[in-house]
Every structure is written in structure tokens, then in C-alpha cells.
Design a protein around this motif. Structure first.
Motif, PDB file in Angstrom:
ATOM      1  N   UNK A 150      -7.743   0.928  -7.020  1.00 27.29           N
ATOM      2  CA  UNK A 150      -8.006   0.347  -5.717  1.00 27.29           C
ATOM      3  C   UNK A 150      -6.787   0.558  -4.827  1.00 27.29           C
ATOM      4  N   UNK A 151      -7.035   0.828  -3.550  1.00 27.72           N
ATOM      5  CA  UNK A 151      -5.910   1.006  -2.626  1.00 27.72           C
ATOM      6  C   UNK A 151      -5.318  -0.357  -2.304  1.00 27.72           C
ATOM      7  N   UNK A 152      -4.008  -0.448  -2.430  1.00 27.20           N
ATOM      8  CA  UNK A 152      -3.269  -1.687  -2.200  1.00 27.20           C
ATOM      9  C   UNK A 152      -2.298  -1.446  -1.051  1.00 27.20           C
ATOM     10  N   UNK A 153      -2.381  -2.283  -0.030  1.00 23.18           N
ATOM     11  CA  UNK A 153      -1.502  -2.155   1.132  1.00 23.18           C
ATOM     12  C   UNK A 153      -0.423  -3.229   1.172  1.00 23.18           C
ATOM     13  N   UNK A 154      -0.530  -4.227   0.299  1.00 25.53           N
ATOM     14  CA  UNK A 154       0.472  -5.285   0.232  1.00 25.53           C
ATOM     15  C   UNK A 154       0.492  -5.856  -1.185  1.00 25.53           C
ATOM     16  N   UNK A 155       1.667  -5.863  -1.802  1.00 29.76           N
ATOM     17  CA  UNK A 155       1.782  -6.453  -3.138  1.00 29.76           C
ATOM     18  C   UNK A 155       1.612  -7.965  -3.081  1.00 29.76           C
ATOM     19  N   UNK A 156       1.925  -8.545  -1.941  1.00 30.39           N
ATOM     20  CA  UNK A 156       1.847  -9.991  -1.804  1.00 30.39           C
ATOM     21  C   UNK A 156       0.406 -10.478  -1.589  1.00 30.39           C
TER      22      UNK A 156
ATOM     23  N   UNK B  94      -1.393  -9.274 -16.088  1.00 28.95           N
ATOM     24  CA  UNK B  94      -0.838  -8.214 -15.240  1.00 28.95           C
ATOM     25  C   UNK B  94      -1.389  -8.376 -13.826  1.00 28.95           C
ATOM     26  N   UNK B  95      -0.554  -8.142 -12.834  1.00 28.15           N
ATOM     27  CA  UNK B  95      -1.005  -8.195 -11.447  1.00 28.15           C
ATOM     28  C   UNK B  95      -1.957  -7.030 -11.186  1.00 28.15           C
ATOM     29  N   UNK B  96      -3.136  -7.355 -10.627  1.00 26.83           N
ATOM     30  CA  UNK B  96      -4.181  -6.368 -10.368  1.00 26.83           C
ATOM     31  C   UNK B  96      -4.728  -6.545  -8.960  1.00 26.83           C
ATOM     32  N   UNK B  97      -5.365  -5.502  -8.422  1.00 27.57           N
ATOM     33  CA  UNK B  97      -6.000  -5.634  -7.113  1.00 27.57           C
ATOM     34  C   UNK B  97      -7.084  -6.713  -7.138  1.00 27.57           C
ATOM     35  N   UNK B  98      -7.186  -7.445  -6.043  1.00 26.04           N
ATOM     36  CA  UNK B  98      -8.192  -8.504  -5.931  1.00 26.04           C
ATOM     37  C   UNK B  98      -9.602  -7.921  -5.972  1.00 26.04           C
ATOM     38  N   UNK B  99     -10.538  -8.742  -6.380  1.00 26.63           N
ATOM     39  CA  UNK B  99     -11.945  -8.345  -6.497  1.00 26.63           C
ATOM     40  C   UNK B  99     -12.533  -7.925  -5.151  1.00 26.63           C
TER      41      UNK B  99
ATOM     42  N   UNK C 122       6.141  -1.218  -3.382  1.00 24.07           N
ATOM     43  CA  UNK C 122       6.146  -1.831  -2.036  1.00 24.07           C
ATOM     44  C   UNK C 122       6.209  -0.762  -0.944  1.00 24.07           C
ATOM     45  N   UNK C 123       7.031   0.237  -1.160  1.00 22.60           N
ATOM     46  CA  UNK C 123       7.161   1.319  -0.163  1.00 22.60           C
ATOM     47  C   UNK C 123       5.832   2.052  -0.024  1.00 22.60           C
ATOM     48  N   UNK C 124       5.241   2.461  -1.156  1.00 19.45           N
ATOM     49  CA  UNK C 124       3.986   3.208  -1.098  1.00 19.45           C
ATOM     50  C   UNK C 124       2.851   2.363  -0.534  1.00 19.45           C
ATOM     51  N   UNK C 125       2.867   1.055  -0.823  1.00 20.23           N
ATOM     52  CA  UNK C 125       1.840   0.166  -0.256  1.00 20.23           C
ATOM     53  C   UNK C 125       1.979   0.117   1.263  1.00 20.23           C
ATOM     54  N   UNK C 126       3.213   0.018   1.756  1.00 21.17           N
ATOM     55  CA  UNK C 126       3.436  -0.046   3.208  1.00 21.17           C
ATOM     56  C   UNK C 126       3.052   1.264   3.894  1.00 21.17           C
ATOM     57  N   UNK C 127       3.034   2.354   3.137  1.00 20.25           N
ATOM     58  CA  UNK C 127       2.633   3.664   3.666  1.00 20.25           C
ATOM     59  C   UNK C 127       1.135   3.943   3.437  1.00 20.25           C
TER      60      UNK C 127
ATOM     61  N   UNK D 254     -11.229  -6.006  -2.890  1.00 17.32           N
ATOM     62  CA  UNK D 254     -10.850  -4.656  -2.459  1.00 17.32           C
ATOM     63  C   UNK D 254     -11.865  -3.630  -2.960  1.00 17.32           C
ATOM     64  N   UNK D 255     -12.183  -2.632  -2.125  1.00 11.92           N
ATOM     65  CA  UNK D 255     -13.139  -1.604  -2.564  1.00 11.92           C
ATOM     66  C   UNK D 255     -12.492  -0.616  -3.533  1.00 11.92           C
ATOM     67  N   UNK D 256     -13.293  -0.134  -4.461  1.00 10.94           N
ATOM     68  CA  UNK D 256     -12.846   0.875  -5.427  1.00 10.94           C
ATOM     69  C   UNK D 256     -12.474   2.146  -4.667  1.00 10.94           C
ATOM     70  N   UNK D 257     -11.357   2.766  -5.074  1.00  8.09           N
ATOM     71  CA  UNK D 257     -10.926   4.019  -4.451  1.00  8.09           C
ATOM     72  C   UNK D 257     -11.855   5.140  -4.905  1.00  8.09           C
ATOM     73  N   UNK D 258     -12.329   5.949  -3.956  1.00  7.51           N
ATOM     74  CA  UNK D 258     -13.293   7.002  -4.261  1.00  7.51           C
ATOM     75  C   UNK D 258     -12.735   8.417  -4.093  1.00  7.51           C
ATOM     76  N   UNK D 259     -11.522   8.554  -3.550  1.00  7.73           N
ATOM     77  CA  UNK D 259     -10.980   9.876  -3.260  1.00  7.73           C
ATOM     78  C   UNK D 259     -10.304  10.533  -4.444  1.00  7.73           C
TER      79      UNK D 259
END
Length: 156
Positions: free
Chosen positions: A58-64, A74-79, A36-41, A81-86
């Protein structure tokens, strides 16, 4: 110091622009407060399972709002969201057993070993295994495809 504090205060994690992590299953250490902390950052990357024991991050900004129940429940990023490329500097890795020298047994599907063996990954990638203390062993036999951890955090 508690394991969660050690995780949050780990110097390599504090300096990392992004952190590739895992959403814990029932039998894995609960690191959701750190997630949650890292998502908020805007620093959290989580995997989505693909076919043939492959995964992407995938970058996640909110667990909710950014997660949904995926493969294996298992909880996963939604379809959407764009794939992380960095570049990924830090990778938190779950497992069923770890050894003091960094050997790791996963859940048997090879998702993490395959991803960590990707040639395009940063060669300086820091791999941190996360487990309960009872999952730590003196040593483990390994296979040539097993990717060792740089360190293991295990006092949960």
C-alpha cells in the motif's frame, strides 16, 4: 559512507518511482528515516500481512497517520488505504541471515518469498536485502522456493 546514506543515494533507488520496503522490527536495521523521506515524496510502499503468509503493498504518505500496529506488532498500512496496483521496480527485503551471493533467510513464514514469486511482478524488479553486518555469511544453503537478492546492504 554510512549505510543509510548508501541506501538513500543508491542509483536504482534514486531513479525508482516507488520503493517497496518494510517497517523494521526491533531486531532489524532502523531504516525509518529513509521511509519518512520516501513517504514525503509519495514513493513509499509498505506491506500489510494477510492470512496464509500472504501480503499486499500500500502507498504510504505519512508514517504517523497512515500506519497502525498490525500482525506480529509490526507497523502496517491502515485498512482504509487502497492496495497498490502499479509496477514495483525496487524491493527492500529484511532477513535474519544473508550470504554474499544474495541468498536470504527470512523469519520462517515465507511472506517475502511468496510475494516475490508472484508471476505478475516486474521481472526486472531489483531486490535489495537489508541487514546488520553480523547477519552476513559467506554462504547459505537454499531451497528451490528461496528468492535470491540482487544485492545486500549490510553495514548498519
Amino acid at each position: 559512507m554510512k549505510s543509510l546514506e548508501k541506501l538513500l543515494e543508491h542509483s536504482i533507488i534514486c531513479q525508482a518511482k516507488v520503493i517497496a520496503a518494510f517497517y523494521p522490527m526491533v531486531n532489524e536495521p532502523d531504516i525509518t528515516s529513509a521511509l519518512k523521506i520516501w513517504a514525503s515524496e509519495n514513493r513509499l510502499l509498505l506491506p500489510r500481512s494477510l492470512s496464509f503468509s500472504q501480503m499486499d503493498f500500500f502507498q504510504v504518505n505519512s508514517l504517523e497517520s497512515d500506519l497502525q500496529k498490525g500482525k506480529f506488532g509490526i507497523m502496517e498500512p491502515k485498512e482504509t488505504l487502497p492496495k497498490y496496483q502499479g509496477e514495483i521496480p525496487v524491493f527492500l527485503v529484511p532477513g535474519t541471515k544473508f550470504s554474499l551471493d544474495g541468498a536470504r533467510y527470512g523469519h520462517g513464514m515465507g511472506y517475502y518469498d511468496r510475494f516475490l514469486a508472484t508471476p505478475s511482478l516486474n521481472k526486472d524488479l531489483y531486490k535489495l536485502g537489508i541487514c546488520f553486518d553480523f547477519q552476513m555469511l559467506e554462504s547459505l544453503p537454499v531451497s528451490k522456493w528461496d528468492i535470491p537478492m540482487d544485492d545486500v546492504l549490510y553495514k548498519y
